[in-house]
Design a protein around this motif. Structure first.
Motif, PDB file in Angstrom:
ATOM      1  N   PHE A 169       4.989  -1.994 -10.785  1.00 45.94           N
ATOM      2  CA  PHE A 169       5.859  -2.671  -9.832  1.00 45.94           C
ATOM      3  C   PHE A 169       5.212  -2.697  -8.447  1.00 45.94           C
ATOM      4  CE2 PHE A 169       9.267  -3.015  -6.742  1.00 45.94           C
ATOM      5  CZ  PHE A 169      10.126  -3.944  -7.302  1.00 45.94           C
ATOM      6  N   ALA A 170       4.647  -1.556  -8.037  1.00 45.25           N
ATOM      7  CA  ALA A 170       4.023  -1.455  -6.717  1.00 45.25           C
ATOM      8  C   ALA A 170       2.781  -2.338  -6.611  1.00 45.25           C
ATOM      9  CB  ALA A 170       3.673   0.003  -6.415  1.00 45.25           C
ATOM     10  N   PHE A 189       9.690   3.938   0.357  1.00 45.43           N
ATOM     11  CA  PHE A 189      11.099   4.074  -0.053  1.00 45.43           C
ATOM     12  C   PHE A 189      11.515   3.022  -1.077  1.00 45.43           C
ATOM     13  CE2 PHE A 189      11.145   6.622   3.855  1.00 45.43           C
ATOM     14  CZ  PHE A 189      11.712   7.787   3.339  1.00 45.43           C
ATOM     15  N   ILE A 190      10.847   1.865  -1.067  1.00 43.88           N
ATOM     16  CA  ILE A 190      11.085   0.911  -2.155  1.00 43.88           C
ATOM     17  C   ILE A 190      10.629   1.534  -3.475  1.00 43.88           C
ATOM     18  CG2 ILE A 190      10.289  -1.270  -3.165  1.00 43.88           C
ATOM     19  CD1 ILE A 190      10.272  -2.438  -0.328  1.00 43.88           C
ATOM     20  N   ALA A 191       9.458   2.199  -3.448  1.00 41.15           N
ATOM     21  CA  ALA A 191       8.942   2.857  -4.653  1.00 41.15           C
ATOM     22  C   ALA A 191       9.901   3.943  -5.135  1.00 41.15           C
ATOM     23  CB  ALA A 191       7.562   3.447  -4.375  1.00 41.15           C
ATOM     24  N   ILE A 192      10.452   4.704  -4.199  1.00 41.22           N
ATOM     25  CA  ILE A 192      11.399   5.761  -4.572  1.00 41.22           C
ATOM     26  C   ILE A 192      12.646   5.149  -5.211  1.00 41.22           C
ATOM     27  CG2 ILE A 192      12.947   7.529  -3.646  1.00 41.22           C
ATOM     28  CD1 ILE A 192      10.714   8.142  -1.578  1.00 41.22           C
ATOM     29  N   LYS A 218      14.540   4.073 -12.709  1.00 38.22           N
ATOM     30  CA  LYS A 218      13.779   4.332 -13.933  1.00 38.22           C
ATOM     31  C   LYS A 218      12.873   3.157 -14.336  1.00 38.22           C
ATOM     32  CE  LYS A 218      17.072   7.692 -15.804  1.00 38.22           C
ATOM     33  NZ  LYS A 218      16.297   8.821 -15.277  1.00 38.22           N
ATOM     34  N   VAL A 219      12.399   2.422 -13.335  1.00 37.55           N
ATOM     35  CA  VAL A 219      11.395   1.382 -13.560  1.00 37.55           C
ATOM     36  C   VAL A 219      10.028   1.996 -13.256  1.00 37.55           C
ATOM     37  CG1 VAL A 219      10.489  -0.835 -12.728  1.00 37.55           C
ATOM     38  CG2 VAL A 219      12.963  -0.500 -12.986  1.00 37.55           C
ATOM     39  N   ALA A 247       0.833  -1.211   0.000  1.00 32.15           N
ATOM     40  CA  ALA A 247       0.000   0.000   0.000  1.00 32.15           C
ATOM     41  C   ALA A 247       0.862   1.253   0.000  1.00 32.15           C
ATOM     42  CB  ALA A 247      -0.923  -0.007   1.212  1.00 32.15           C
ATOM     43  N   GLY A 248       1.942   1.248   0.780  1.00 33.67           N
ATOM     44  CA  GLY A 248       2.863   2.390   0.791  1.00 33.67           C
ATOM     45  C   GLY A 248       3.496   2.607  -0.567  1.00 33.67           C
ATOM     46  N   ALA A 249       3.859   1.495  -1.233  1.00 33.23           N
ATOM     47  CA  ALA A 249       4.473   1.601  -2.564  1.00 33.23           C
ATOM     48  C   ALA A 249       3.463   2.122  -3.593  1.00 33.23           C
ATOM     49  CB  ALA A 249       5.015   0.237  -2.994  1.00 33.23           C
ATOM     50  N   VAL A 250       2.213   1.618  -3.525  1.00 29.13           N
ATOM     51  CA  VAL A 250       1.178   2.073  -4.467  1.00 29.13           C
ATOM     52  C   VAL A 250       0.884   3.561  -4.268  1.00 29.13           C
ATOM     53  CG1 VAL A 250      -1.252   1.850  -5.119  1.00 29.13           C
ATOM     54  CG2 VAL A 250       0.118  -0.199  -4.747  1.00 29.13           C
TER      55      VAL A 250
END
Length: 622
Positions: free
Chosen positions: A522-523, A507-510, A516-517, A280-283
């Motif tokens: 991915f999230a 922070f995984i999303a960042i 550049k993915v 959810a944090g990544a999305v």
């Protein structure tokens, strides 16, 4: 405007042909309900929906041209205009409204009434159309050749290739029939398991698996190998890195928000207790990153939209330039704003209602330009909804509307904005198709509104049906975006979120963005069960192979087009039977057989389905 002044639509402006007919409206409304229900089911499982415009267009051609022996491209265009509204409205609704059901299951609120869901969907849909109409001249006419509108242009190409309508419609119906039979046998009769998996005892916390369903293969093929691989990579990170790490370091500890020792949790329980929050944090971060990256475009589009509002195009004498009159649009917007203020479902002041309208127009203009540039599939609708939800929650909390009333209000407002953005994007694609084929804009806009009304009437029943059958937030119906939005609202309102897990996802999303993915696929892959991402990857792999086989550019395009039509049928067929199985589940009708084939045969059958998809792509048109 000069570069487009020579553009001539397929049907000239001075020619009148059947368009807004009883036949086209009825077929369109039926398809709006069917595709709306099918996409609601699909979106709640995999976190994304697919465009219904092209399938609706080819089904329309199959019925109107082949069965009814009528020849009107504008009737077919009207069908896809009305039919695609159901898919877009469903997309906006499922990203937010299941949060209300989740709170009801927890006993915090009563279940939302069908009327409440209808009003949220109706207000969002009507506003989406009303906001898009003044933008038509600026975005579709004046920027023809600049903004490609991929789905709208592709749909127009399908309509223009009308003499092939019978064969193309047949391709869709083949996929629909095959998927319907497959889903009935797998999840109805339960002749073979639709999900297979294996948990590694020597690598605690991990589990490999795949859901062997036609819709997943369809989504993977339509999205393509790149998007499918990004989702697969996200799932791999969650199920083969994060979950084993939690199992390794957690030991016998009980860590919030889990309630049992980590060592006693199966992989599915680890996903439900911890990975959902990280995902959810990544999305959420992915949605915000998408929004931030497009901010210059947002400002430019908004300025252009404000400028176009002052122009008058609706009084043109040309049939192809007539829009709904501006006084009617403004009057409708004002009435909806007053209703949002008055109706208790939306606990907002007059200023709050005005904010909803302003945000709606802002995001409608952004959505319309975004789909013009990169297509509906990449439109950051959920990112816009996240931003709205956060702001709405903060505003409601600051003005004293707190607790469950504030949370419900925030989701209702977020739901309206999400549907506004989805419908505005869909309307712009439909108007682009109409611009190319020579449709009458005002008739398309009325058709879009009809599709919105019928879809808004049906979506509440679909949401209730799916909740009764399987429940939101479960492995059967993860409802990724809605669950995440529920957590966000609760976290802001009550300060009770596991922020450590949420921020891990952020922070995984960042990090992924730095590499550049594309963050959102991915999230979403991180959030969803690995078996879903694996099924989607299988469809993406088929498209990868099809695109690598030698041939001319035209041959490659024809292969892909056949695959897209066939997989659109797969998705629709499974969605329809999924809804029917939900009805049987609610009424406790069990049609399952007393035996089931072993897992390995499930995999063999799925590979057979993928081979059929491959052969359909490679099949030569007669």
């Amino acid at each position: 405007m000069d570069k487009n002044s020579n553009f001539k639509p397929y049907i000239p402006a001075d020619k009148i042909v059947p368009e807004f007919t009883v036949t086209s409206v009825l077929i369109g409304l039926i398809l709006a309900v069917v595709f709306g229900a099918a996409n609601a089911y699909l979106g709640l499982i995999v976190g994304m929906t697919v465009s219904a415009s092209i399938p609706a267009a080819v089904i329309s051609m199959g019925i109107i041209r082949v069965i009814l022996r009528r020849d009107s491209i504008l009737e077919n265009n009207m069908v896809q205009t009305i039919g695609s509204a159901g898919e877009s409205l469903a997309a906006g609704a499922i990203f937010t409204l299941p949060a209300l059901f989740l709170w009801a299951e927890e006993g915090k609120i009563e279940f939302p009434s069908i009327l409440t869901i209808f009003l949220i969907a109706l207000f969002g849909g009507v506003l989406g159309v009303c906001f898009m109409v003044p933008l038509r001249q600026a975005l579709i006419v004046e920027e023809h050749g600049t903004l490609p509108f991929p789905e709208g242009t592709a749909c127009a190409e399908v309509l223009l290739a009308g003499e092939e309508g019978g064969s193309k419609a047949g391709t869709v119906f083949k996929g629909l029939g095959l998927a319907a039979f497959y889903k009935l046998v797998a999840d109805g009769l339960k002749l073979f398991p639709s999900e297979i998996g294996y948990a590694f005892k020597s690598y605690a916390g991990s589990q490999i698996g795949i859901q062997v369903l036609p819709s997943l293969a369809g989504v993977g093929f339509i999205c393509g190998p790149k998007i499918a691989s990004y989702m697969f990579a996200g799932g791999t990170l969650s199920w083969f890195v994060l979950m084993p790490l939690i199992a390794l370091f957690g030991g016998d500890a009980v860590i919030f928000p889990g309630t049992k020792p980590i060592s006693s949790l199966a992989p599915g329980d680890l996903w439900g207790s911890y990975i959902k929050y990280i995902g959810a944090g990544a999305v959420a971060a992915g949605g915000m990153i998408s929004l931030i990256k497009t901010f210059p475009l947002i400002i430019r589009t908004f300025k252009q939209a404000m400028a176009s509002m002052s122009r008058k195009h609706s009084n043109s004498s040309l049939r192809t330039e007539r829009d709904l009159p501006m006084p009617l649009l403004l009057g409708t917007i004002v009435v909806i704003a007053i209703l949002i203020w008055i109706i208790p479902t939306f606990p907002v002041s007059p200023i709050g209602a005005l904010i909803v309208v302003i945000f709606g127009f802002f995001f409608a203009s952004v959505s319309s330009r975004m789909v013009g540039l990169i297509g509906s599939s990449n439109n950051p609708v959920s990112g816009m909804a996240i931003a709205t939800l956060i702001i709405a929650t903060l505003v409601l909390k600051a003005t004293g509307t707190v607790g469950t009333t504030g949370m419900v209000g925030a989701v209702a407002i977020g739901g309206i904005i999400c549907i506004v953005a989805a419908i505005a994007g869909d309307t712009s694609q439909d108007l682009k198709s109409g611009f190319i084929v020579g449709a009458t804009p005002i008739k398309q806009q009325i058709g879009e509104l009809l599709g919105v009304v019928v879809s808004a009437l049906s979506v509440g029943f679909v949401l209730y049906l799916l909740n009764e059958a399987w429940g939101y937030g479960t492995e059967d119906l993860p409802a990724a975006q809605a669950t995440m939005m529920k957590m966000l609202v609760e976290g802001i309102m009550n300060a009770e979120l596991p922020w450590g897990l949420i921020l891990t996802g952020v922070f995984i999303a960042i990090a992924v963005e730095i590499l550049k993915v594309p963050v959102m696929p991915f999230a979403v892959g991180m959030y969803l069960p690995f078996s879903l991402s694996a099924g989607i990857m299988a469809g993406g792999a088929v498209r990868f192979i099809v695109e690598r086989i030698k041939g001319t550019d035209k041959e490659k395009k024809e292969r892909t087009d056949r695959g897209v039509l066939f997989t659109s049928g797969l998705i629709a067929g499974e969605g329809i039977v999924g809804i029917l199985l939900a009805v049987l589940t609610v009424f406790e009708v069990n049609i399952a057989l007393d035996f089931s084939l072993p897992q390995i045969l499930s995999l063999v059958i799925f590979i057979g389905l993928l081979l059929i998809l491959f052969r359909q792509c490679m099949k030569k048109d007669k």
